[in-house]
Structures are given as structure tokens and as C-alpha cells.
Design an enzyme around this catalytic site. Structure first.
Site, PDB file in Angstrom:
ATOM      1  N   TYR A 178       9.280  -2.293  -6.624  1.00 37.26           N
ATOM      2  CA  TYR A 178       8.759  -3.508  -7.020  1.00 37.26           C
ATOM      3  C   TYR A 178       8.728  -4.696  -6.154  1.00 37.26           C
ATOM      4  O   TYR A 178       9.441  -4.653  -5.235  1.00 37.26           O
ATOM      5  CB  TYR A 178       9.870  -3.825  -8.317  1.00 37.26           C
ATOM      6  CG  TYR A 178       9.256  -3.631  -9.543  1.00 37.26           C
ATOM      7  CD1 TYR A 178       8.239  -4.317 -10.078  1.00 37.26           C
ATOM      8  CD2 TYR A 178      10.101  -2.831 -10.475  1.00 37.26           C
ATOM      9  CE1 TYR A 178       7.913  -3.960 -11.279  1.00 37.26           C
ATOM     10  CE2 TYR A 178       9.555  -2.649 -11.652  1.00 37.26           C
ATOM     11  CZ  TYR A 178       8.440  -3.132 -12.221  1.00 37.26           C
ATOM     12  OH  TYR A 178       8.178  -2.753 -13.608  1.00 37.26           O
ATOM     13  N   THR A 208     -13.802  -5.501  -6.913  1.00 40.67           N
ATOM     14  CA  THR A 208     -13.182  -4.356  -7.051  1.00 40.67           C
ATOM     15  C   THR A 208     -13.113  -3.487  -5.654  1.00 40.67           C
ATOM     16  O   THR A 208     -14.014  -4.050  -4.975  1.00 40.67           O
ATOM     17  CB  THR A 208     -13.618  -3.259  -8.063  1.00 40.67           C
ATOM     18  OG1 THR A 208     -14.794  -3.130  -8.028  1.00 40.67           O
ATOM     19  CG2 THR A 208     -13.118  -3.751  -9.417  1.00 40.67           C
TER      20      THR A 208
END
Ligand code: DSN
Length: 472
Positions: free
Chosen positions: A64, A245
Site C-alpha cells: 500500500y 492509458t
């Protein structure tokens, strides 16, 4: 926890996929076999390198790292910080940008979330945006809605008005866009597409934005690899924001980049600082996302490094040559190409002259191992029954196909279209797609033709290498 349980858990946690989950392993092998034995012509797809896949499958997936480099909400991010910084500086380098003038957020999970984050940051609730209409070659995330439904959340939470292509030429009608923009007064205009085979006129977009006081956001998702190689015009000179993208022509993993201008801007005769950086970063996190996907960011960094090699430029030049060869052969075979041709990696074939629907051509090609997608053509009455087929060359070029091969591919497509037309004439009108498919598989005359074409396509495709990890 007993010793046995420890042993069993250790075995589970280090054993290969093939022994932990043979069912999933078999599915993945089948998908790899499908990709290798077919011809991938979806314009937005590509094949990643082994190095990109290794980074994607790395321990970075375990971490994380909510926040920004050097300012995280959890500990243990010193290595992640280095990795994300490297990705950001490579992203600027690949597109020739100076860090004093441009910054980049590399945390958006993919294209729709990236675009939504920009609108959230810069347009605000119910602010106005304009984008190319989806049936005209735009993208869902550019504010797509129909008269009956706000399809994309970008039309639900923002007020969107589309601009269109000229139904005869298939080219963007910039005069009509300018006229609409003067009335609608959008806060942001999107210069981007998912099915448009000509260059966008970024200078004209800038002029329109300046006239109405709008932000210009280029969504270069389809062409970002071509832009990186310098073989098509770059949107950066004229844009305030550029999104992309990373998995289309750029050949990276599924992820996205948001570039924003830094520095100052003149407003009412005064120099004021641009605040895009903070607003965009906060919209991505904590606005819309939690922890970024660090394995994807690491893989993007690897792909960006590969973009800097001379081979990448040669690859992108070949993508363009292949698209031109494909179009030339399709025209020789009598097909109509929207806008008359292509200057990028894709083309749109209009099957109205042949009297067959795009969905049927898509299905017949799928059955023989050629993957492409149905697409609306300018002037189509129903977005649900599109007349065209979008074809792209980035993936096949990654497998090493050249112009002569593309002519062969066009011939395969032609045979697939003939199958679709012949099946259509045998169907009791108008016929469901499932009946059409059954006919192509089971009809005494069509079934063997379909099987033979599939065999030829597979044999041809297997002759080309597949990028990526050989085994897993
Ligand atoms: N779905 C992609 C395309 O095919 O253009 C864009 O997200």
C-alpha cells in the site's frame, strides 16, 4: 498453528500456479494459446514484453502506498517511492517534457478513472465538458450519453455536449464544434478518440478553447506509443492536460498517466500560478482511489524504458506502414474505408456497400480466429447495429508482421466477410446472431469453409513470435 498447518501453508504460498490451482492454470494457458493462434486486430490492444509482465507479477503488488512520493500514509515506502519517481521521470522523458513545465500523475488505474479524475479536479460537479460523440469515434469517458440515458458517469456527474464528425467525409467538423462551444461555454474540451483514423488538429482545438475559455485535455490513449516515437503529431504543445492509458500502442500494462501543465499563466493581465498538480493529485487520491497498483506502475516504468530504445521507433513506424498496407489491400478488394484511409494505427471499414452488419462480420471473424470489434460508421442510424469494423495494427506488429503479411491478413478478412454475407443470405430474415453463428459452424457448406479458414488463420498466426513470458 500446528507444525503441519505451517508446512501446508508454506507449500501453498510458494508452489507454482500449476499445482496450487490447475483449473486457473489451464484457463490461462488456453488464453495464451488463443492469443498465439489468432490474429489480434482490436486497435486498443497490444502484447506486453516479458520484462513488463515480470514487473507486473512482482512483489510490488503487495504494498500500500496511499499518498504521493515522499508523503505516504503508510510506512515501508522507501523503495516504492524510488520506483514511482523513476516512472514519473521516464514518462516526462519519453514525451520530451521539461519537469519545470509538466508534471505527471502515474497512479490512475486506467483510462476512464484517469479522465474522471481530471474532470473531478478541474471541472467540478455539473461543470460542462465537450467530447467527440462515441458513435462518431469518441470514447465513453468523454461524456457519452444517449437521448434516453446518461450512459457514462462522465455525463451523469458532469454536463456533457458532444461534437460530431461530418457524416459524409467522416472528418471532425471543427466549425460545428466551435459554434457549439460558443453556445455551451464548456469548462473543458476533450481532444481524443477511440476510432478515428486521421490526426486530431490540436492547434484548432486550442484556438476553440482559447475563444471560449476552456481547458484543453488531450486523451491520446490510442496514439500515445506513436506520439512517444514521434511518428504522429504530439498533443503536448497545445494542451493543458494530456491523459493516456498505457496498454495500447504504448505496449505497457493496463494503467494510465495524467500529464498536467505546471508554472504560471496570464489571467486578466496578471501572472497566476497553475494549480493543476495539486488538484489532480488530490482527485486521484484521496478523491477517487485508495492505494495505487504499484506492480502496474513498476510495469509502466519498464514499458517507458522500452519506449526509449531505437527499436521502439522502428516498431511504431511499422505500425503505421502496416495500417497503410492493410487499408490498401482492403480497398483493392472493394471495401470502403471511413475518411478514405488512415494516418495512424487503425482503420474503420464501412460494410454498408456490402449490405452486412458489423456485428456479423465481427462474429464470423471471431469464429476463424481474427479478433476485431464492430463500430458505428458516420451516419449510422442505430448505435446498436453498427455498420463498421474497427481494425488496428499495434498487436500484430508486436508479433513481427510486416506489409506483405498485412495483405495476407486483409485476404483472410475478405474471406471472413464473404462467409458473413453468405450466412446472411441463408438466414430467415433478419435472424438472431446466435442463429447466424450456428449456421457458420454447422451448415453443410458454410461449416467446412469456416473450419478451413480458421485452420489457415491459425497456421499463419503460429508462424509469428509472441512477446511476453514463454511460460508461467
Ligand atoms: N476500450 C478502448 C478502445 O477500444 O478504444 C478504450 O478504452
Amino acid at each position: 498453528m500446528s507444525g503441519d498447518m505451517n508446512k501446508s501453508e508454506a507449500w501453498e504460498m510458494t508452489a507454482p500456479l500449476s499445482s496450487v490451482d490447475p483449473e486457473m492454470h489451464a484457463i490461462l494457458r488456453r488464453e495464451r494459446e488463443r492469443q498465439m493462434s489468432g490474429l489480434e486486430m482490436i486497435a486498443s490492444e497490444n502484447f506486453t514484453s516479458a520484462a513488463v509482465q515480470q514487473a507486473l507479477a512482482s512483489c510490488m503488488t503487495n504494498k500500500y502506498s496511499e499518498g504521493q512520493v515522499g508523503n505516504r500514509y503508510y510506512g515501508g515506502n522507501e523503495v516504492v517511492d524510488e520506483m514511482e519517481s523513476m516512472c514519473k521521470s521516464r514518462a516526462l522523458q519519453v514525451f520530451g517534457l521539461k519537469s519545470e513545465e509538466w508534471g505527471v500523475n502515474v497512479q490512475a488505474l486506467s483510462g476512464c478513472p484517469a479522465n474522471f479524475a481530471v474532470y473531478t479536479a478541474l471541472v467540478g460537479p455539473h461543470g460542462r465538458i465537450m467530447g467527440l460523440d462515441l458513435p462518431d469515434g469518441g470514447h465513453l469517458s468523454h461524456g457519452f450519453q444517449t437521448p434516453a440515458k446518461k450512459v457514462s458517469a462522465t455525463s451523469l456527474y458532469f454536463e456533457s455536449m458532444c461534437y460530431k464528425v461530418d457524416p459524409v467525409t467522416g472528418l471532425i467538423d471543427y466549425d460545428a464544434l466551435a459554434a457549439s462551444a460558443r453556445l455551451f461555454r464548456p469548462k473543458l474540451i476533450v481532444a481524443g478518440m477511440s476510432c478515428y483514423s486521421q490526426h486530431l488538429d490540436y492547434a484548432r482545438f486550442r484556438q476553440i478553447c482559447d475563444e471560449v475559455g476552456a481547458i484543453l485535455m488531450a486523451d491520446m490513449a490510442h496514439v500515445s506509443g506513436l506520439v512517444a516515437a514521434g511518428v504522429v503529431p504530439s498533443p503536448f504543445e497545445h494542451s493543458d492536460i494530456v491523459t493516456t492509458t498505457t496498454h495500447k500502442s504504448l505496449r505497457g500494462p493496463r494503467s494510465a498517466l495524467i500529464f498536467y501543465r505546471k508554472g504560471t499563466v496570464m489571467q486578466k493581465g496578471k501572472e497566476v500560478p497553475l494549480t493543476y498538480e495539486q488538484r489532480i493529485n488530490e482527485a486521484v487520491f484521496p478523491g477517487l482511489q485508495g492505494g495505487p497498483h504499484n506492480n502496474a506502475i513498476a510495469a509502466v516504468a519498464v514499458a517507458l524504458k522500452q519506449c526509449m530504445s531505437p527499436d521502439f521507433k522502428a516498431y511504431q513506424q511499422q505500425v503505421l506502414l502496416n495500417a497503410q498496407a492493410l487499408v490498401a489491400r482492403l480497398k483493392e478488394l472493394g471495401y470502403s474505408i471511413v475518411t478514405g484511409g488512415t494516418v495512424n494505427h487503425l482503420c474503420l471499414v464501412d460494410f454498408r456497400p456490402q449490405g452486412v452488419e458489423g456485428a456479423r462480420v465481427e462474429k464470423s471473424l471471431d469464429l476463424v480466429g481474427i479478433t476485431a470489434n464492430k463500430n458505428t460508421c458516420p451516419g449510422d442510424r442505430s448505435a446498436l447495429r453498427p455498420s463498421g469494423l474497427r481494425l488496428g495494427t499495434p498487436a500484430l506488429t508486436s508479433r513481427g508482421l510486416c506489409e506483405a503479411d498485412m495483405r495476407r491478413v486483409a485476404d483472410f478478412i475478405h474471406q471472413g466477410v464473404r462467409l458473413a454475407i453468405d450466412a446472411g443470405t441463408k438466414l430467415a430474415a433478419p435472424g438472431r446472431l446466435a442463429d447466424f453463428e450456428r449456421l457458420l459452424r454447422e451448415d453443410a457448406e458454410l461449416g467446412p469453409r469456416t473450419a478451413e479458414l480458421r485452420r489457415q488463420v491459425h497456421e499463419f498466426a503460429k508462424g509469428f513470435a509472441m512477446p511476453g513470458l514463454a511460460e508461467f
